[in-house]
Design a protein around this motif. Structure first.
Motif, mmCIF file in Angstrom:
data_model
loop_
_atom_site.group_PDB
_atom_site.id
_atom_site.type_symbol
_atom_site.label_atom_id
_atom_site.label_comp_id
_atom_site.label_asym_id
_atom_site.label_seq_id
_atom_site.Cartn_x
_atom_site.Cartn_y
_atom_site.Cartn_z
ATOM 1 N N GLY A 276 0.808 -1.207 0.000
ATOM 2 C CA GLY A 276 0.000 0.000 0.000
ATOM 3 C C GLY A 276 0.843 1.259 0.000
ATOM 4 O O GLY A 276 0.544 2.227 -0.701
ATOM 5 N N TRP A 277 1.915 1.243 0.769
ATOM 6 C CA TRP A 277 2.811 2.395 0.829
ATOM 7 C C TRP A 277 3.501 2.620 -0.514
ATOM 8 O O TRP A 277 3.527 3.750 -1.022
ATOM 9 N N LEU A 278 4.038 1.554 -1.112
ATOM 10 C CA LEU A 278 4.693 1.690 -2.417
ATOM 11 C C LEU A 278 3.713 2.138 -3.492
ATOM 12 O O LEU A 278 4.026 2.991 -4.323
ATOM 13 N N ILE B 214 -3.791 -4.956 1.181
ATOM 14 C CA ILE B 214 -4.457 -6.260 1.300
ATOM 15 C C ILE B 214 -5.477 -6.442 0.176
ATOM 16 O O ILE B 214 -5.518 -7.496 -0.468
ATOM 17 N N VAL B 215 -6.278 -5.411 -0.084
ATOM 18 C CA VAL B 215 -7.242 -5.505 -1.191
ATOM 19 C C VAL B 215 -6.494 -5.613 -2.519
ATOM 20 O O VAL B 215 -6.884 -6.377 -3.405
ATOM 21 N N GLY B 216 -5.408 -4.882 -2.643
ATOM 22 C CA GLY B 216 -4.580 -4.961 -3.844
ATOM 23 C C GLY B 216 -3.983 -6.344 -4.057
ATOM 24 O O GLY B 216 -3.836 -6.806 -5.197
ATOM 25 N N ALA B 217 -3.657 -7.035 -2.981
ATOM 26 C CA ALA B 217 -3.140 -8.402 -3.099
ATOM 27 C C ALA B 217 -4.194 -9.325 -3.701
ATOM 28 O O ALA B 217 -3.884 -10.166 -4.553
ATOM 29 N N PHE B 218 -5.438 -9.148 -3.273
ATOM 30 C CA PHE B 218 -6.520 -9.952 -3.847
ATOM 31 C C PHE B 218 -6.725 -9.616 -5.323
ATOM 32 O O PHE B 218 -6.890 -10.513 -6.159
ATOM 33 N N ILE B 219 -6.696 -8.335 -5.658
ATOM 34 C CA ILE B 219 -6.881 -7.920 -7.051
ATOM 35 C C ILE B 219 -5.736 -8.435 -7.918
ATOM 36 O O ILE B 219 -5.967 -9.008 -8.988
ATOM 37 N N GLY B 220 -4.508 -8.225 -7.472
ATOM 38 C CA GLY B 220 -3.346 -8.682 -8.230
ATOM 39 C C GLY B 220 -3.323 -10.193 -8.390
ATOM 40 O O GLY B 220 -3.037 -10.717 -9.471
ATOM 41 N N GLY B 221 -3.620 -10.914 -7.319
ATOM 42 C CA GLY B 221 -3.661 -12.378 -7.387
ATOM 43 C C GLY B 221 -4.742 -12.871 -8.326
ATOM 44 O O GLY B 221 -4.525 -13.796 -9.118
ATOM 45 N N PHE B 222 -5.912 -12.237 -8.278
ATOM 46 C CA PHE B 222 -7.014 -12.614 -9.159
ATOM 47 C C PHE B 222 -6.653 -12.381 -10.620
ATOM 48 O O PHE B 222 -6.868 -13.251 -11.474
ATOM 49 N N LEU B 223 -6.091 -11.205 -10.914
ATOM 50 C CA LEU B 223 -5.746 -10.888 -12.297
ATOM 51 C C LEU B 223 -4.639 -11.795 -12.837
ATOM 52 O O LEU B 223 -4.688 -12.218 -13.995
ATOM 53 N N LEU B 224 -3.657 -12.101 -12.019
ATOM 54 C CA LEU B 224 -2.594 -12.998 -12.481
ATOM 55 C C LEU B 224 -3.116 -14.412 -12.693
ATOM 56 O O LEU B 224 -2.691 -15.097 -13.623
ATOM 57 N N THR C 115 2.053 -16.158 -3.216
ATOM 58 C CA THR C 115 2.638 -17.458 -2.902
ATOM 59 C C THR C 115 3.178 -17.557 -1.482
ATOM 60 O O THR C 115 3.730 -18.570 -1.118
ATOM 61 N N GLY C 116 3.065 -16.525 -0.714
ATOM 62 C CA GLY C 116 3.581 -16.541 0.646
ATOM 63 C C GLY C 116 4.259 -15.221 0.959
ATOM 64 O O GLY C 116 4.056 -14.215 0.286
ATOM 65 N N PHE C 117 5.092 -15.233 1.955
ATOM 66 C CA PHE C 117 5.791 -14.022 2.399
ATOM 67 C C PHE C 117 7.104 -13.910 1.637
ATOM 68 O O PHE C 117 8.156 -14.361 2.092
ATOM 69 N N ASN C 118 7.046 -13.334 0.429
ATOM 70 C CA ASN C 118 8.237 -13.221 -0.419
ATOM 71 C C ASN C 118 8.105 -12.018 -1.342
ATOM 72 O O ASN C 118 7.086 -11.329 -1.354
ATOM 73 N N LEU C 119 9.145 -11.762 -2.140
ATOM 74 C CA LEU C 119 9.148 -10.602 -3.025
ATOM 75 C C LEU C 119 8.112 -10.705 -4.135
ATOM 76 O O LEU C 119 7.553 -9.694 -4.564
ATOM 77 N N TRP C 120 7.850 -11.932 -4.637
ATOM 78 C CA TRP C 120 6.848 -12.096 -5.678
ATOM 79 C C TRP C 120 5.475 -11.656 -5.165
ATOM 80 O O TRP C 120 4.750 -10.949 -5.856
ATOM 81 N N SER C 121 5.128 -12.059 -3.972
ATOM 82 C CA SER C 121 3.844 -11.668 -3.392
ATOM 83 C C SER C 121 3.767 -10.157 -3.189
ATOM 84 O O SER C 121 2.720 -9.551 -3.412
ATOM 85 N N LEU C 122 4.876 -9.553 -2.787
ATOM 86 C CA LEU C 122 4.917 -8.099 -2.639
ATOM 87 C C LEU C 122 4.707 -7.431 -3.993
ATOM 88 O O LEU C 122 3.943 -6.472 -4.115
ATOM 89 N N PHE C 123 5.350 -7.937 -5.039
ATOM 90 C CA PHE C 123 5.201 -7.398 -6.388
ATOM 91 C C PHE C 123 3.751 -7.491 -6.860
ATOM 92 O O PHE C 123 3.184 -6.521 -7.373
ATOM 93 N N VAL C 124 3.136 -8.656 -6.679
ATOM 94 C CA VAL C 124 1.741 -8.855 -7.071
ATOM 95 C C VAL C 124 0.834 -7.904 -6.296
ATOM 96 O O VAL C 124 -0.086 -7.296 -6.861
ATOM 97 N N VAL D 195 1.651 -4.980 -4.959
ATOM 98 C CA VAL D 195 1.876 -3.600 -5.403
ATOM 99 C C VAL D 195 1.138 -3.349 -6.717
ATOM 100 O O VAL D 195 0.486 -2.310 -6.879
ATOM 101 N N ILE D 196 1.214 -4.291 -7.653
ATOM 102 C CA ILE D 196 0.509 -4.133 -8.928
ATOM 103 C C ILE D 196 -0.997 -3.994 -8.684
ATOM 104 O O ILE D 196 -1.650 -3.098 -9.225
ATOM 105 N N GLY D 197 -1.555 -4.871 -7.875
ATOM 106 C CA GLY D 197 -2.979 -4.798 -7.558
ATOM 107 C C GLY D 197 -3.345 -3.516 -6.828
ATOM 108 O O GLY D 197 -4.400 -2.922 -7.080
#
Length: 86
Positions: free
Chosen positions: A14-16, A37-47, A56-65, A67-69
């Motif tokens: 959210g901050w980024l 958190i809402v962005g994580a759901f949106i990004g995960g859904f779109l991907l 996928t868990g607590f990692n950089l890929w999840s952070l990237f997804v 941020v995109i969402g």
């Protein structure tokens, strides 16, 4: 992922996203966490729609997804409230 992981990833995403969209000065920690958190759901859904792997868990890929969402969410909110900052 546990609730603490969701809060940490949500806060960072959210901050980024708020920095990317220019909303940083209008958002506090609570809004950043919620948008992340809402962005994580949106990004995960779109991907998942395009055949990718979402959160996928607590990692950089999840952070990237996340941020995109979150960026997508903030762009939509800015468009609906006529506060376009991009």
């Amino acid at each position: 992922m546990g609730i603490i992981s969701w809060i940490i990833i949500g806060a960072l995403a959210g901050w980024l996203a708020s920095i990317i969209t220019g909303n940083n000065k209008n958002m506090g920690a609570g809004k950043n966490i919620l948008v992340g958190i809402v962005g994580a759901f949106i990004g995960g859904f779109l991907l998942n729609l395009v055949g990718g792997i979402g959160i996928t868990g607590f990692n950089l890929w999840s952070l990237f997804v996340s941020v995109i969402g979150s960026v997508i969410l903030l762009v939509i909110i800015n468009a609906l409230t006529n506060k376009s900052k991009i």
